[in-house]
Design a protein around this motif. Structure first.
Motif, PDB file in Angstrom:
ATOM      1  N   LYS A 132       0.821  -1.216   0.000  1.00  0.00           N
ATOM      2  CA  LYS A 132       0.000   0.000   0.000  1.00  0.00           C
ATOM      3  C   LYS A 132       0.851   1.259   0.000  1.00  0.00           C
ATOM      4  O   LYS A 132       0.448   2.290  -0.555  1.00  0.00           O
ATOM      5  CB  LYS A 132      -0.929  -0.018   1.212  1.00  0.00           C
ATOM      6  N   THR A 133       2.030   1.195   0.610  1.00  0.00           N
ATOM      7  CA  THR A 133       2.897   2.374   0.651  1.00  0.00           C
ATOM      8  C   THR A 133       3.818   2.456  -0.559  1.00  0.00           C
ATOM      9  O   THR A 133       4.478   3.482  -0.766  1.00  0.00           O
ATOM     10  CB  THR A 133       3.765   2.358   1.921  1.00  0.00           C
ATOM     11  N   GLY A 134       3.878   1.392  -1.344  1.00  0.00           N
ATOM     12  CA  GLY A 134       4.804   1.350  -2.467  1.00  0.00           C
ATOM     13  C   GLY A 134       6.232   1.066  -2.047  1.00  0.00           C
ATOM     14  O   GLY A 134       7.148   1.135  -2.868  1.00  0.00           O
ATOM     15  N   LYS A 135       6.423   0.732  -0.763  1.00  0.00           N
ATOM     16  CA  LYS A 135       7.755   0.434  -0.249  1.00  0.00           C
ATOM     17  C   LYS A 135       7.681  -0.789   0.660  1.00  0.00           C
ATOM     18  O   LYS A 135       6.599  -1.233   1.034  1.00  0.00           O
ATOM     19  CB  LYS A 135       8.318   1.640   0.513  1.00  0.00           C
ATOM     20  N   ALA A 136       8.851  -1.306   1.006  1.00  0.00           N
ATOM     21  CA  ALA A 136       8.901  -2.355   2.021  1.00  0.00           C
ATOM     22  C   ALA A 136       8.611  -1.713   3.372  1.00  0.00           C
ATOM     23  O   ALA A 136       9.116  -0.619   3.665  1.00  0.00           O
ATOM     24  CB  ALA A 136      10.266  -3.019   2.022  1.00  0.00           C
ATOM     25  N   ASN A 137       7.814  -2.364   4.179  1.00  0.00           N
ATOM     26  CA  ASN A 137       7.319  -1.741   5.402  1.00  0.00           C
ATOM     27  C   ASN A 137       7.939  -2.337   6.661  1.00  0.00           C
ATOM     28  O   ASN A 137       7.908  -3.552   6.862  1.00  0.00           O
ATOM     29  CB  ASN A 137       5.803  -1.894   5.486  1.00  0.00           C
ATOM     30  N   PHE A 138       8.487  -1.470   7.494  1.00  0.00           N
ATOM     31  CA  PHE A 138       8.775  -1.852   8.868  1.00  0.00           C
ATOM     32  C   PHE A 138       7.442  -1.854   9.615  1.00  0.00           C
ATOM     33  O   PHE A 138       6.751  -0.831   9.663  1.00  0.00           O
ATOM     34  CB  PHE A 138       9.723  -0.852   9.535  1.00  0.00           C
ATOM     35  N   ILE A 139       7.077  -2.983  10.177  1.00  0.00           N
ATOM     36  CA  ILE A 139       5.795  -3.103  10.878  1.00  0.00           C
ATOM     37  C   ILE A 139       6.068  -3.403  12.346  1.00  0.00           C
ATOM     38  O   ILE A 139       6.724  -4.398  12.682  1.00  0.00           O
ATOM     39  CB  ILE A 139       4.919  -4.202  10.244  1.00  0.00           C
ATOM     40  N   VAL A 140       5.593  -2.522  13.209  1.00  0.00           N
ATOM     41  CA  VAL A 140       5.852  -2.623  14.641  1.00  0.00           C
ATOM     42  C   VAL A 140       4.877  -3.618  15.264  1.00  0.00           C
ATOM     43  O   VAL A 140       3.663  -3.505  15.081  1.00  0.00           O
ATOM     44  CB  VAL A 140       5.716  -1.250  15.317  1.00  0.00           C
ATOM     45  N   PRO A 141       5.369  -4.596  16.013  1.00  0.00           N
ATOM     46  CA  PRO A 141       4.463  -5.553  16.666  1.00  0.00           C
ATOM     47  C   PRO A 141       3.713  -4.903  17.817  1.00  0.00           C
ATOM     48  O   PRO A 141       4.156  -3.901  18.382  1.00  0.00           O
ATOM     49  CB  PRO A 141       5.408  -6.653  17.159  1.00  0.00           C
ATOM     50  N   ALA A 142       2.585  -5.514  18.162  1.00  0.00           N
ATOM     51  CA  ALA A 142       1.780  -4.980  19.265  1.00  0.00           C
ATOM     52  C   ALA A 142       2.459  -5.175  20.610  1.00  0.00           C
ATOM     53  O   ALA A 142       2.192  -4.444  21.574  1.00  0.00           O
ATOM     54  CB  ALA A 142       0.402  -5.626  19.267  1.00  0.00           C
ATOM     55  N   GLY A 143       3.322  -6.164  20.713  1.00  0.00           N
ATOM     56  CA  GLY A 143       4.018  -6.450  21.964  1.00  0.00           C
ATOM     57  C   GLY A 143       4.982  -7.595  21.784  1.00  0.00           C
ATOM     58  O   GLY A 143       5.156  -8.122  20.686  1.00  0.00           O
ATOM     59  N   LEU A 144       5.599  -8.009  22.878  1.00  0.00           N
ATOM     60  CA  LEU A 144       6.589  -9.070  22.833  1.00  0.00           C
ATOM     61  C   LEU A 144       5.992 -10.455  22.995  1.00  0.00           C
ATOM     62  O   LEU A 144       6.638 -11.450  22.678  1.00  0.00           O
ATOM     63  CB  LEU A 144       7.638  -8.853  23.938  1.00  0.00           C
ATOM     64  N   ASN A 145       4.766 -10.532  23.479  1.00  0.00           N
ATOM     65  CA  ASN A 145       4.155 -11.823  23.753  1.00  0.00           C
ATOM     66  C   ASN A 145       3.536 -12.389  22.488  1.00  0.00           C
ATOM     67  O   ASN A 145       2.590 -11.825  21.938  1.00  0.00           O
ATOM     68  CB  ASN A 145       3.088 -11.682  24.849  1.00  0.00           C
ATOM     69  N   GLU A 146       4.056 -13.525  22.018  1.00  0.00           N
ATOM     70  CA  GLU A 146       3.540 -14.140  20.795  1.00  0.00           C
ATOM     71  C   GLU A 146       2.244 -14.907  21.019  1.00  0.00           C
ATOM     72  O   GLU A 146       1.566 -15.262  20.064  1.00  0.00           O
ATOM     73  CB  GLU A 146       4.594 -15.081  20.201  1.00  0.00           C
ATOM     74  N   ASP A 147       1.910 -15.172  22.269  1.00  0.00           N
ATOM     75  CA  ASP A 147       0.710 -15.970  22.565  1.00  0.00           C
ATOM     76  C   ASP A 147      -0.082 -15.353  23.719  1.00  0.00           C
ATOM     77  O   ASP A 147      -0.213 -15.938  24.798  1.00  0.00           O
ATOM     78  CB  ASP A 147       1.106 -17.408  22.885  1.00  0.00           C
ATOM     79  N   PRO A 148      -0.635 -14.144  23.499  1.00  0.00           N
ATOM     80  CA  PRO A 148      -1.445 -13.513  24.539  1.00  0.00           C
ATOM     81  C   PRO A 148      -2.843 -14.139  24.592  1.00  0.00           C
ATOM     82  O   PRO A 148      -3.158 -15.075  23.860  1.00  0.00           O
ATOM     83  CB  PRO A 148      -1.523 -12.065  24.077  1.00  0.00           C
ATOM     84  N   ASP A 149      -3.675 -13.609  25.464  1.00  0.00           N
ATOM     85  CA  ASP A 149      -5.101 -13.975  25.542  1.00  0.00           C
ATOM     86  C   ASP A 149      -5.328 -15.369  26.090  1.00  0.00           C
ATOM     87  O   ASP A 149      -6.427 -15.900  25.998  1.00  0.00           O
ATOM     88  CB  ASP A 149      -5.797 -13.855  24.171  1.00  0.00           C
ATOM     89  N   MET A 150      -4.312 -16.004  26.633  1.00  0.00           N
ATOM     90  CA  MET A 150      -4.488 -17.280  27.320  1.00  0.00           C
ATOM     91  C   MET A 150      -4.411 -17.018  28.816  1.00  0.00           C
ATOM     92  O   MET A 150      -4.015 -15.929  29.250  1.00  0.00           O
ATOM     93  CB  MET A 150      -3.400 -18.268  26.896  1.00  0.00           C
ATOM     94  N   PRO A 151      -4.804 -17.966  29.646  1.00  0.00           N
ATOM     95  CA  PRO A 151      -4.731 -17.760  31.095  1.00  0.00           C
ATOM     96  C   PRO A 151      -3.321 -17.406  31.529  1.00  0.00           C
ATOM     97  O   PRO A 151      -2.335 -17.805  30.910  1.00  0.00           O
ATOM     98  CB  PRO A 151      -5.161 -19.118  31.668  1.00  0.00           C
ATOM     99  N   ALA A 152      -3.219 -16.645  32.613  1.00  0.00           N
ATOM    100  CA  ALA A 152      -1.904 -16.289  33.142  1.00  0.00           C
ATOM    101  C   ALA A 152      -1.118 -17.565  33.440  1.00  0.00           C
ATOM    102  O   ALA A 152      -1.612 -18.480  34.082  1.00  0.00           O
ATOM    103  CB  ALA A 152      -2.056 -15.446  34.404  1.00  0.00           C
ATOM    104  N   ARG A 153       0.100 -17.613  32.964  1.00  0.00           N
ATOM    105  CA  ARG A 153       0.909 -18.809  33.136  1.00  0.00           C
ATOM    106  C   ARG A 153       1.619 -18.755  34.482  1.00  0.00           C
ATOM    107  O   ARG A 153       2.613 -18.048  34.633  1.00  0.00           O
ATOM    108  CB  ARG A 153       1.914 -18.922  31.997  1.00  0.00           C
ATOM    109  N   GLY A 154       1.138 -19.531  35.413  1.00  0.00           N
ATOM    110  CA  GLY A 154       1.829 -19.660  36.678  1.00  0.00           C
ATOM    111  C   GLY A 154       2.923 -20.698  36.576  1.00  0.00           C
ATOM    112  O   GLY A 154       3.117 -21.334  35.523  1.00  0.00           O
TER     113      GLY A 154
END
Length: 767
Positions: free
Chosen positions: A620-642
């Motif tokens: 869409k930009t006509g260029k290669a895009n640096f895309i910032v991730p939403a965070g460092l956690n690759e597997d959010p939305d699961m129960p807190a891992r104790g």
């Protein structure tokens, strides 16, 4: 299986272990002589393309241009064993449901079309004419949106094109495929980042690269032929830096079975020069750490007047979003990056320092990156790392996703996709005089949701073992039986045949290795490899029987049984001469398949145009895009891992390819005679008051009302990060909630499943 045995395997990948395994399976499948002769034609310019993985086929092949797993796939397909109508006279479907995956497929090739008979609980032989007559009636009676046309990744380009056309002329885009379960995150991420849905490297890049980065891909078991260019690179002094939770033998040491001196002297090549065992789901954090280190080094170089580390000319001319990405990296705290990745800052800086010195880098990755809740973002983060030093679109460099099935990438190229925007629908309308459906179809997860809800009434499967490959298998098998119609186009018996709808058919097809004789003579088919090259393939073996039919023949027969006549398409002519199908493919995709038939057997393959390789960015930009991730956690939305919850990684053994289990010997991990295994870190074993060899039950820790449990796994002490554990799929797919998938691509998040582990017999379940 024999008595299970666990003992460390000290030898390298390849070598005598590979040779011994090859002899064993050729003998077991009763083709010690004919099988060896067939293998000499595998991946050769005038022979057949391997039915296993999609790794590239070189222009100048080795004498033995096949690997251990490719040889197993050939032997498995060309076995002398048969499953005919008499087999089902001896065994009911209920009985067969108790058999293992290995035992079902090991019985051999299916010889006749079959229909399930509920009164006898058996499959009975049926004529092709009667089969298509009933399948046609059933499909015509259903609402098109309620029917799914699934495709595994082995079908040829010709078959795939016909199959996609059949589905759209029927009235839907419900065309999920095996890519939905593995590399859909790649197909989603790369177009946003660089404007193409596939990797940019070719085989020649391995000859000139200065560095290879590996993330989440087990070359020794999943794509062993890649070990040859890796070995050549190491001999040139090229460093290889690996990031993977488990230490995989193919990424440690390799003995080339085709090198007599190496075999006689038992010498081997060290593959990885750095090996970083990051935590499952720690890839974004690890890559962020490398990027952060590179940015800091670049600032220091500027301040001291040294050569810059980042490729600022490339970044300025060819990229978008650089400043925002730098801001993201600067904001990350090293202690958080260390904790989330499981790696030390010094290790990440050491990897970044090697990368900073390399002029040309190849970035290789597999499902260790894609099969997470944030798999798409993880792939994009890897692209960000490559963009920092201009490693997209120059010789010796590029991004290299390693595909699984031998034509899974090619199927998408010719229209096997649920996404209508990826298909030239207007051109199809003009070619064939019909109005293609414009509504998005169902991908794998959505098809499963539709089966659970009852909205999906029929499932047609072009190859594969869908019921076994999908997540949440216990729930899915129960719902599967409520479908009106299930049709399986197959070579061998598997569990998807036994978990069936009210009306159920098995349609036996030729294997790719068999001679496909049609009206115009023996036919050739084509595939696309992982490096975006199209290859021709000719069968060399005698068909297993006179009742099996080619995949194009079966698809055409389905089309004729289901669709009204169309003067713009002659299905019979296509079946009589597959070159006519290739002409049709070229007419639909003229930019990709120019002079397709003329280049079908071009040595090294016909290269698919890839704008990103020439630094043309179709974004869409006509260029290669640096895309910032939403965070460092690759597997959010699961129960807190104790501390009582581990992250489970599902993986293949050395003796399987996807859902096909060739045997019970995972040689590299030292496991023999069983697949009921849970690999655990020694500290976790002690913390849970367990013992190596003890039997445990494993339950998913999920915030829904479903209990997902696998009982009786054997604990095996293994070199895996603390807090992680691992076991084999498809056996452990029952533990993956259907909703536990990539947020954008909907790829099942099979590389980080929160689980509780308890001693066998104790109460297990969710909180």
């Amino acid at each position: 299986m024999g008595e299970p045995k666990i003992e460390a395997y000290e030898d390298p990948a390849g070598g005598w272990g590979s040779a011994k395994s090859l002899v064993e399976i050729l003998t077991r499948e009763e083709i010690p002589v004919s099988g060896a002769a067939m293998l000499m034609k595998q991946n050769k310019p005038t022979g057949f393309m391997c039915v296993s993985c999609a790794w590239a086929k070189p222009a100048k092949p080795n004498t033995f241009e096949y690997c251990e797993n490719g040889a197993k796939a050939t032997a498995w397909e060309q076995t002398r064993k048969r499953v005919g109508p008499d087999f089902f006279q001896r065994h009911t479907v209920t009985e067969l449901l108790g058999w293992s995956d290995y035992d079902l497929e090991e019985k051999g090739r299916i010889t006749h079309p079959l229909r399930y008979d509920p009164e006898s609980d058996r499959y009975l032989a049926v004529s092709w004419q009667d089969a298509f007559a009933e399948i046609g009636r059933e499909l015509r009676a259903l609402e098109p949106k309620s029917v799914v046309f699934y495709a595994s990744g082995r079908a040829s380009l010709e078959t795939s094109y016909m199959y996609g056309l059949l589905a759209r002329m029927y009235g839907n885009n419900n065309l999920p495929d095996s890519s939905n379960m593995c590399h859909e995150a790649t197909s989603t991420a790369l177009p946003q980042s660089i404007g193409v849905p596939v990797g940019t490297t070719v085989l020649e890049d391995f000859e000139t690269t200065d560095l290879i980065l590996f993330f989440g891909q087990n070359v020794g078991s999943n794509s062993p032929r890649m070990l040859h260019p890796l070995q050549d690179a190491r001999r040139r002094g090229v460093p290889i830096i690996t990031f993977n939770p488990l230490r995989e033998r193919g990424l440690e040491r390799f003995t080339n079975p085709q090198a007599p001196l190496e075999m006689v002297t038992h010498s081997s090549t060290r593959i990885s020069t750095q090996y970083h065992q990051l935590k499952a789901g720690g890839d974004i954090a690890a890559i962020t750490g490398m990027c952060k280190a590179l940015i800091a080094a670049d600032r220091d170089a500027k301040a001291t007047g040294r050569k810059r580390v980042l490729d600022h000319a490339f970044i300025s001319e060819h990229t978008h979003g650089f400043s925002e990405f730098v801001g993201y990296c600067d904001a990350q705290d090293w202690s958080v990056l260390e904790r989330r990745s499981g790696l030390k800052r010094a290790d990440l800086e050491a990897a970044a320092a090697v990368y900073a010195r390399a002029e040309r880098t190849i970035g290789i990755y597999g499902m260790g990156l894609t099969q997470h809740r944030k798999g798409t973002e993880t792939v994009q983060m890897f692209v960000n790392l490559m963009l920092l030093r201009g490693n997209i679109g120059k010789p010796g460099a590029g991004i290299c996703p390693v595909r699984g099935h031998s034509n899974v990438q090619g199927q998408r190229t010719v229209g096997i996709t649920e996404k209508p925007e990826l298909v030239p629908l207007d051109r199809l309308k003009e070619q064939y005089g019909f109005e293609p459906p414009r509504e998005k179809g169902l991908n794998t997860v959505e098809a499963c949701e539709g089966i659970l809800s009852g909205d999906v009434k029929a499932f047609v499967s072009l190859g594969g073992n869908f019921v076994r490959a999908i997540p949440d298998t216990e729930r899915m098998e129960e719902a599967w039986r409520r479908q009106r119609l299930t049709v399986q186009i197959s070579t061998k018996l598997n569990r998807s045949h036994l978990v069936h709808g009210e009306v159920s058919y098995i349609l036996p097809c030729l294997g790719r290795i068999e001679i496909d004789e049609q009206a115009s003579g023996p036919q050739a088919v084509s595939m696309e490899d992982s490096t975006a090259h199209f290859h021709g393939s000719r069968g060399v073996a005698t068909p297993i029987g006179d009742q099996v039919r080619s995949e194009p023949w079966i698809v055409a027969a389905l089309a004729k049984a289901v669709l009204p006549p169309n003067p713009s398409i002659d299905w019979n002519a296509w079946v009589g001469n597959y070159a006519k199908v290739r002409d049709a493919i070229e007419a639909t995709y003229p930019d990709l398949f120019k002079d397709f038939n003329a280049h079908l057997f071009e040595p090294g393959g016909m290269r698919k145009p890839l704008p990103a390789r020439d630094r043309q960015w179709k974004t869409k930009t006509g260029k290669a895009n640096f895309i910032v991730p939403a965070g460092l956690n690759e597997d959010p939305d699961m129960p807190a891992r104790g501390p009582e919850v581990l992250d489970l990684i599902t993986l293949r053994s050395n003796d399987q390819f996807n859902t096909t289990v060739y045997g019970y010997h995972d040689r590299f991990r030292g496991v023999k005679g069983t697949r009921q295994i849970l690999f655990m870190n020694e500290a976790d074993i002690a913390r849970f008051d367990l013992a190596d060899g003890e039997s445990v039950d494993v339950a998913t820790e999920a915030s829904d009302d479903h209990v997902r449990v696998v009982k009786g796994l054997r604990v095996v002490k293994y070199d895996i990060p603390e807090g992680n554990c691992a076991g084999y799929y498809p056996e452990l797919n029952v533990l993956i909630p259907l909703w536990h998938h990539d947020e954008q691509a909907k790829t099942p998040a099979a590389k980080a499943i929160p689980v509780r582990v308890t001693k066998a017999g104790r109460s297990v379940g969710t909180n």
